[in-house]
Design an enzyme around this catalytic site. Structure first.
Site, PDB file in Angstrom:
ATOM      1  N   LYS A 213      27.294  -4.549  25.985  1.00  0.00           N
ATOM      2  CA  LYS A 213      28.418  -4.274  25.096  1.00  0.00           C
ATOM      3  C   LYS A 213      29.058  -5.621  24.819  1.00  0.00           C
ATOM      4  CE  LYS A 213      33.023  -2.568  24.623  1.00  0.00           C
ATOM      5  NZ  LYS A 213      34.205  -1.921  25.205  1.00  0.00           N
TER       6      LYS A 213
ATOM      7  N   ASN B  73      37.904   4.474  28.093  1.00  0.00           N
ATOM      8  CA  ASN B  73      38.096   4.161  29.503  1.00  0.00           C
ATOM      9  C   ASN B  73      39.488   4.582  29.961  1.00  0.00           C
ATOM     10  OD1 ASN B  73      38.358   3.012  32.057  1.00  0.00           O
ATOM     11  ND2 ASN B  73      37.497   1.063  31.499  1.00  0.00           N
TER      12      ASN B  73
END
Lengths: 66, 257
Positions: free
Chosen positions: B98, B208
């Protein structure tokens, strides 16, 4: 000799291999990566890489992140 | 037919990508991951603390169950991000990354130019690059030209929980980008935000904080799973057109006299 490991100065005595350094630091070899003077040292070379005076070592692992 | 989501030839049945940061405990994180149904988990690369032994995060993320997606979070230029990607690949033996190159500390907005620069190099080196970027169509197209595996625009600042603040830009991205998966990365605060991202036709959502810092992360993880599924189904079903005036659901004929 002095080496810098993760930004901290460490005094080490005599010739030492990277694999021995990990043992001294009590680090398990699983899922970590090591850079020596900005170059990655592949796991297969840890036991044949000698640490030199002034080396800058980075040892990283994984922590929580998004 | 199963509705899978494919990144770089790998199929995922869950469209929720989940982070591993900010959880109060590793065990709590593991339980939330399980409740989320996610199959891809992001992790960060950091220095080992040499002064105290720490529990290993990866002991709580089963690699047989989850695809690990290391990130380059905290990098402020292309060189640092590339260096971090190399370390991640060495440590995990995975080319998945990522890519995150931050341009500003206060907003954590991405440096799109540096992200593009890093993406070009990492793709050439064989990485499967999933970049966090702004919601700019032209940047997205350049990234696709560079060979990224997905494009991951923000919906609001990282960790802000504001929900989607850029509907128009995300809709344009969705209409114009078909070559790679489009993933909302950052800004989701609660399940309805995840529903909305999926209703826009996004392929997946990465989150998240919304789960990790919820009062009950496990319950929120489940809510997010259901939100992602609900939004996806609504998108596939095709919503009705909005009309200003009423349209009776019960027949007008046969009313009693």
């Amino acid at each position: 000799m002095q080496v810098i490991i993760n930004g901290e100065v460490h005094d080490l005595e005599g010739q030492i291999l990277l694999s021995e350094l990990l043992e001294r630091l009590d680090l398990k070899p699983g899922r970590i990566a090591i850079e020596r003077n900005l170059e990655i040292v592949p796991k297969a070379n840890w036991a044949s890489t000698t640490i030199s005076d002034g080396d800058r070592i980075e040892i990283v692992h994984f922590v929580g992140g998004g | 037919m199963q509705d899978t989501f494919v990144v770089a030839g790998t199929s995922f049945s869950s469209r929720l990508i989940i982070g591993s940061g900010k959880y109060p405990t590793h065990a709590g994180m593991k339980a939330a991951h399980e409740a989320s149904g996610a199959q891809m988990v992001t992790v960060a690369v950091r220095r080992v603390n040499l002064n105290r032994s720490e529990e290993s995060l990866l002991d709580y993320i089963d690699p047989a169950r989850y695809r690990l997606l290391p990130n380059t979070a905290g990098c402020y230029d292309a060189a640092e991000a590339i260096r971090t990607a190399h370390l991640a690949r060495e440590a995990l033996g995975t080319p998945w990354i990522k890519l995150e190159v931050i341009g500003d500390e206060k907003t954590l907005f991405p440096d799109n130019g540096a992200t593009l620069e890093a993406a070009r190099i990492l793709v050439k080196e064989g990485f499967i690059v999933m970049p966090y970027v702004g919601d700019d169509l032209i940047v997205a197209r350049r990234l696709i030209d560079a060979g990224v595996a997905a494009v991951m625009p923000l919906a609001a600042p990282i960790g802000s929980g504001l929900g989607i603040q850029n509907f128009t830009s995300l809709r344009i991205l969705r209409e114009q980008i078909r070559e790679v998966p489009l993933i909302v990365d950052a800004g989701v605060g609660t399940a309805s935000d995840a529903v909305q991202a999926m209703e826009l036709g996004f392929d997946a959502v990465l989150m998240n904080t919304a789960i990790a810092l919820a009062q009950d992360p496990v319950r929120m993880a489940e809510a997010m799973r259901l939100g992602i599924e609900a939004g996806r189904k609504a998108f596939l079903a095709g919503r009705i057109a909005r009309k200003l005036y009423a349209s009776a659901s019960s027949p007008v004929e046969g009313l009693i006299g």
